[in-house]
Design an enzyme around this catalytic site. Structure first.
Site, PDB file in Angstrom:
ATOM      1  N   GLY A   6       7.108   5.943   7.989  1.00  0.00           N
ATOM      2  CA  GLY A   6       6.184   7.065   8.057  1.00  0.00           C
ATOM      3  C   GLY A   6       6.328   7.786   9.379  1.00  0.00           C
ATOM      4  O   GLY A   6       7.407   7.766   9.990  1.00  0.00           O
ATOM      5  N   LYS A  47       0.847  -1.189   0.000  1.00  0.00           N
ATOM      6  CA  LYS A  47       0.000   0.000   0.000  1.00  0.00           C
ATOM      7  C   LYS A  47       0.887   1.244   0.000  1.00  0.00           C
ATOM      8  O   LYS A  47       1.510   1.592   0.984  1.00  0.00           O
ATOM      9  CB  LYS A  47      -0.904   0.059   1.225  1.00  0.00           C
ATOM     10  CG  LYS A  47      -1.892   1.229   1.127  1.00  0.00           C
ATOM     11  CD  LYS A  47      -2.119   1.947   2.446  1.00  0.00           C
ATOM     12  CE  LYS A  47      -1.564   3.314   2.587  1.00  0.00           C
ATOM     13  NZ  LYS A  47      -1.866   4.351   1.642  1.00  0.00           N
ATOM     14  N   GLU A 107       9.156  17.308  14.848  1.00  0.00           N
ATOM     15  CA  GLU A 107       9.435  17.184  13.424  1.00  0.00           C
ATOM     16  C   GLU A 107       8.458  18.071  12.638  1.00  0.00           C
ATOM     17  O   GLU A 107       7.253  17.937  12.777  1.00  0.00           O
ATOM     18  CB  GLU A 107       9.257  15.728  12.991  1.00  0.00           C
ATOM     19  CG  GLU A 107       9.655  15.510  11.541  1.00  0.00           C
ATOM     20  CD  GLU A 107       9.555  14.051  11.130  1.00  0.00           C
ATOM     21  OE1 GLU A 107       8.488  13.446  11.337  1.00  0.00           O
ATOM     22  OE2 GLU A 107      10.551  13.526  10.603  1.00  0.00           O
ATOM     23  N   GLY A 139       3.161   5.069  13.308  1.00  0.00           N
ATOM     24  CA  GLY A 139       3.991   3.916  13.686  1.00  0.00           C
ATOM     25  C   GLY A 139       3.546   3.302  15.010  1.00  0.00           C
ATOM     26  O   GLY A 139       3.488   2.081  15.158  1.00  0.00           O
ATOM     27  N   GLU A 177      10.200   2.538  10.601  1.00  0.00           N
ATOM     28  CA  GLU A 177      11.175   3.616  10.357  1.00  0.00           C
ATOM     29  C   GLU A 177      10.406   4.918  10.445  1.00  0.00           C
ATOM     30  O   GLU A 177       9.569   5.208   9.593  1.00  0.00           O
ATOM     31  CB  GLU A 177      11.798   3.482   8.960  1.00  0.00           C
ATOM     32  CG  GLU A 177      12.702   2.280   8.786  1.00  0.00           C
ATOM     33  CD  GLU A 177      13.970   2.364   9.605  1.00  0.00           C
ATOM     34  OE1 GLU A 177      14.298   3.446  10.134  1.00  0.00           O
ATOM     35  OE2 GLU A 177      14.637   1.327   9.743  1.00  0.00           O
ATOM     36  N   CYS A 204      13.115  12.252   6.067  1.00  0.00           N
ATOM     37  CA  CYS A 204      13.239  11.810   7.451  1.00  0.00           C
ATOM     38  C   CYS A 204      14.604  12.177   8.002  1.00  0.00           C
ATOM     39  O   CYS A 204      14.776  12.362   9.197  1.00  0.00           O
ATOM     40  CB  CYS A 204      13.019  10.312   7.531  1.00  0.00           C
ATOM     41  SG  CYS A 204      13.996   9.437   6.339  1.00  0.00           S
TER      42      CYS A 204
HETATM   43  P1  NAP Z   1       2.320   8.965   7.465  1.00  0.00           P
HETATM   44  O1  NAP Z   1       1.198   9.908   7.507  1.00  0.00           O
HETATM   45  O2  NAP Z   1       2.670   8.240   8.710  1.00  0.00           O
HETATM   46  O3  NAP Z   1       2.006   7.948   6.279  1.00  0.00           O
HETATM   47  C1  NAP Z   1       2.869   6.913   5.899  1.00  0.00           C
HETATM   48  C2  NAP Z   1       2.080   5.781   5.268  1.00  0.00           C
HETATM   49  O4  NAP Z   1       1.219   5.218   6.245  1.00  0.00           O
HETATM   50  C3  NAP Z   1       1.182   6.228   4.118  1.00  0.00           C
HETATM   51  O5  NAP Z   1       1.116   5.202   3.168  1.00  0.00           O
HETATM   52  C4  NAP Z   1      -0.154   6.406   4.809  1.00  0.00           C
HETATM   53  O6  NAP Z   1      -1.262   6.306   3.942  1.00  0.00           O
HETATM   54  C5  NAP Z   1      -0.122   5.257   5.784  1.00  0.00           C
HETATM   55  N1  NAP Z   1      -1.014   5.406   6.932  1.00  0.00           N
HETATM   56  C6  NAP Z   1      -1.549   6.543   7.431  1.00  0.00           C
HETATM   57  N2  NAP Z   1      -2.316   6.257   8.492  1.00  0.00           N
HETATM   58  C7  NAP Z   1      -2.274   4.919   8.666  1.00  0.00           C
HETATM   59  C8  NAP Z   1      -2.866   4.015   9.590  1.00  0.00           C
HETATM   60  N3  NAP Z   1      -3.650   4.433  10.566  1.00  0.00           N
HETATM   61  N4  NAP Z   1      -2.586   2.703   9.451  1.00  0.00           N
HETATM   62  C9  NAP Z   1      -1.772   2.240   8.491  1.00  0.00           C
HETATM   63  N5  NAP Z   1      -1.193   3.054   7.580  1.00  0.00           N
HETATM   64  C10 NAP Z   1      -1.440   4.367   7.667  1.00  0.00           C
HETATM   65  O7  NAP Z   1       3.651   9.679   7.004  1.00  0.00           O
HETATM   66  P2  NAP Z   1       3.853  10.615   5.726  1.00  0.00           P
HETATM   67  O8  NAP Z   1       3.256  11.936   6.046  1.00  0.00           O
HETATM   68  O9  NAP Z   1       3.471   9.931   4.502  1.00  0.00           O
HETATM   69  O10 NAP Z   1       5.449  10.715   5.700  1.00  0.00           O
HETATM   70  C11 NAP Z   1       6.150  11.580   6.516  1.00  0.00           C
HETATM   71  C12 NAP Z   1       6.707  10.894   7.746  1.00  0.00           C
HETATM   72  O11 NAP Z   1       7.487   9.772   7.377  1.00  0.00           O
HETATM   73  C13 NAP Z   1       7.644  11.756   8.538  1.00  0.00           C
HETATM   74  O12 NAP Z   1       7.371  11.636   9.904  1.00  0.00           O
HETATM   75  C14 NAP Z   1       9.019  11.206   8.234  1.00  0.00           C
HETATM   76  O13 NAP Z   1       9.993  11.440   9.198  1.00  0.00           O
HETATM   77  C15 NAP Z   1       8.734   9.784   8.070  1.00  0.00           C
HETATM   78  N6  NAP Z   1       9.755   9.131   7.257  1.00  0.00           N
HETATM   79  C16 NAP Z   1      10.644   8.325   7.909  1.00  0.00           C
HETATM   80  C17 NAP Z   1      11.654   7.691   7.212  1.00  0.00           C
HETATM   81  C18 NAP Z   1      12.622   6.788   7.922  1.00  0.00           C
HETATM   82  O14 NAP Z   1      13.200   5.959   7.271  1.00  0.00           O
HETATM   83  N7  NAP Z   1      12.816   6.912   9.221  1.00  0.00           N
HETATM   84  C19 NAP Z   1      11.741   7.870   5.820  1.00  0.00           C
HETATM   85  C20 NAP Z   1      10.821   8.715   5.186  1.00  0.00           C
HETATM   86  C21 NAP Z   1       9.826   9.324   5.934  1.00  0.00           C
HETATM   87  P3  NAP Z   1      -1.900   7.620   3.249  1.00  0.00           P
HETATM   88  O15 NAP Z   1      -0.869   8.208   2.402  1.00  0.00           O
HETATM   89  O16 NAP Z   1      -3.044   7.047   2.500  1.00  0.00           O
HETATM   90  O17 NAP Z   1      -2.320   8.509   4.389  1.00  0.00           O
END
Ligand code: NAP
Ligand code: MG
Length: 497
Positions: free
Chosen positions: A228, A175, A385, A233, A250, A284
């Protein structure tokens, strides 16, 4: 005409059962629709998991070197399509073309690494404490892997997870983020063209709360790899614990670059501009705190402000653009709200701090590269963040104080120290609490063949990348072969008393 994209389940392209769709748009030109995508839910996830479960029984028996051959073809196809994939990605999520090319390259590197891992996947042979007995531990696949990814590395992050999952013999339900479903579709098309069999890879588009949660909670999904936000997480960790599945998380970061008084300031300046404003700060590993030794503070800050103000904002597909838009309106609003928080906390705004004026920017989610000075280590803009082009500058008096400030967050992903003093560098390497430390290089720049991940609330202890990700996607099976012809009792027959 707008392209209509589909799910890929059990070897077939298909719409959502409900027939509902969602749109994805270009963040630099919001009127431009990239495509429409099926708005799926639990029903599509159930079908995908069933297909992946059935396909696993064949895929796990394909010799790993042959799975590696497919990965090599995947890499070759990505090389051939690199430019097209990069353009699609920039249009879909906004970062500049040089960076989306890099994003594809990371996928290529990961494919070729996986191809060679097919001829390793090393286990251990271990001597037995008994005569005529052979002991070994070998890697076996886990089963169905659920893959949930963010939008900021729309190609690289899915490849970091999917390629090692497949190479290890698992099947996949994927997904992607709702902001980057087109790039995800291209990746699945490439996997199919390279020869991944029916059912082995399944793609389900839709919202995190619906599709993501259905994957995480599904009893027949054996492991979940998620990248994410920390908030999501934690939710995933909770839901997954009901079925005791293995979960790799992550998550967020609040990464700092520390410039010591003896550093090469021009080099440190190049580093922080790239680290803080590359990908519009939406990495990230982005540099969101800059820690400056008091002796060079004022000089470096004025160099920084000049360079930040000179960055060219615009559509990442255009030549000469340094910084693209935020990925969507929500992200732009988050950035604006943190600028207001910073001002209220008493930090001093020295660059940016607003949405840029002008017709060129009116159609997209742009935000000026922003720098706050006089930030205190406990300010919210030094703790939380933001995930945008905002840099918080903190003044310190010594190496020890700088490291203490660096460690003073709930996160621990990336870190960077600029110094020419070897003693300072090695002290920092020892004492910084982070998964990654760079010396004389910015906080961004991970290479695909090394472990990637963080400590504290950045994750739950797993690592992606390199050889370490194969620990996540395999189980150990321990095998004892007794060829003595008699019953030999461990711990008993080899000791007389
Ligand atoms: P996010 O809102 O947590 O979303 C990440 C993924 O999870 C998306 O596919 C999202 O779907 C899905 N998701 C959202 N709510 C969910 C739930 N309740 N259950 C299961 N899946 C769910 O993060 P983002 O805004 O896309 O990305 C930014 C974040 O990612 C930042 O905090 C960043 O630091 C982190 N990040 C971390 C790393 C690392 O390796 N440490 C790398 C890159 C990014 P939808 O898109 O459909 O909402
Ligand atoms: Mg988009």
């Amino acid at each position: 005409m707008t392209r209509k994209f589909q799910n890929f389940i059990d070897g077939k392209w298909c719409d959502a059962v409900s027939g509902k769709t969602f749109e994805n748009r270009n963040p630099a030109r919001w009127e431009e629709v990239v495509g429409t995508f099926p708005k799926s839910g639990a029903e599509e996830v159930n079908r995908a998991v069933r297909a992946a479960r059935a396909a696993f029984e064949k895929w796990r028996l394909v010799p790993a070197p042959r799975r590696g051959d497919i990965m090599r073809r995947v890499g070759d196809l990505m090389v051939a399509r690199k430019e097209e994939l990069a353009r699609q990605m920039t249009r879909e999520m906004g970062k500049v073309l040089a960076e989306t090319r890099g994003d594809v390259q990371e996928g290529i590197d990961t494919a070729f690494y996986a191809a060679t891992e097919g001829r390793r996947l090393f286990g251990h042979t271990v001597p037995s404490e008994l005569a005529n007995k052979f002991n070994m531990a070998m890697r076996v696949p886990i089963g169905v892997a659920g893959i949930v990814t963010p939008w900021n590395f729309p190609m690289a992050i899915p490849t970091w997870k999917i390629f090692p999952a497949l190479l290890s013999g698992n099947t996949v339900v994927f997904k992607p983020a709702s902001d980057t479903p087109a790039t995800a579709t291209s990746l699945v098309e490439i996997l199919l063209e390279a020869g991944v069999p029916e059912g082995v890879v399944n793609l389900v588009h839709g919202g995190g709360g619906e599709v993501g949660m259905a994957i995480v909670g599904h009893p027949d999904v054996d492991c979940v790899s998620f990248t994410g936000s920390t908030m999501v997480g934690k939710k995933i960790s909770e839901v997954a614990s009901a079925t005791l599945k293995r979960v790799s998380l992550e998550l967020g970061g609040k990464n700092a670059q520390f410039v010591m008084d003896d550093a090469n300031l021009d080099l440190a300046l190049d580093g922080v501009i790239w680290g803080a404003f590359g990908t519009t700060g939406q990495r990230c590993t982005a540099t969101s705190r800059l820690i400056l030794h008091e002796k060079i503070h004022d000089r470096f800050l004025s160099m920084l402000v000049d360079r930040a103000n000179a960055l060219r904002l615009g559509d990442g597909l255009e030549q000469g653009v340094d910084v693209g838009p935020c990925v969507n309106k929500g992200q732009q609003e988050t950035v604006q709200s943190y600028v207001e928080i910073g001002l209220k906390e008493g930090a001093k705004l020295v660059a940016g701090g607003s949405i840029p004026d002008g017709k060129a920017f009116a159609g997209g989610w742009f935000y000026l590269p922003t720098v706050f000075a006089e930030v205190q280590p406990n300010h919210r803009i030094a703790q939380e963040e933001i995930f945008g082009p905002v840099l918080s500058v903190i003044r310190v008096r010594s190496l020890e104080e700088g490291i203490a400030v660096m460690n003073n967050t709930v996160y621990g992903l990336s870190s960077s120290v600029y110094t020419n003093d070897v003693n300072a560098a090695f002290t920092a390497i020892r004492d910084i609490k982070a998964g990654i430390t760079y010396i004389n290089a910015p906080t961004i720049g991970a290479e695909a063949h090394l472990p990637f991940g963080g400590v504290k609330q950045t994750g739950n202890g797993h690592r992606e990348g390199g050889w370490t990700v194969y620990d996540f996607f395999t189980e150990w099976k321990t095998v004892y072969v007794d060829f003595s012809g008699g019953l030999q009792r461990a711990q008993i027959d080899n000791y007389e008393n």
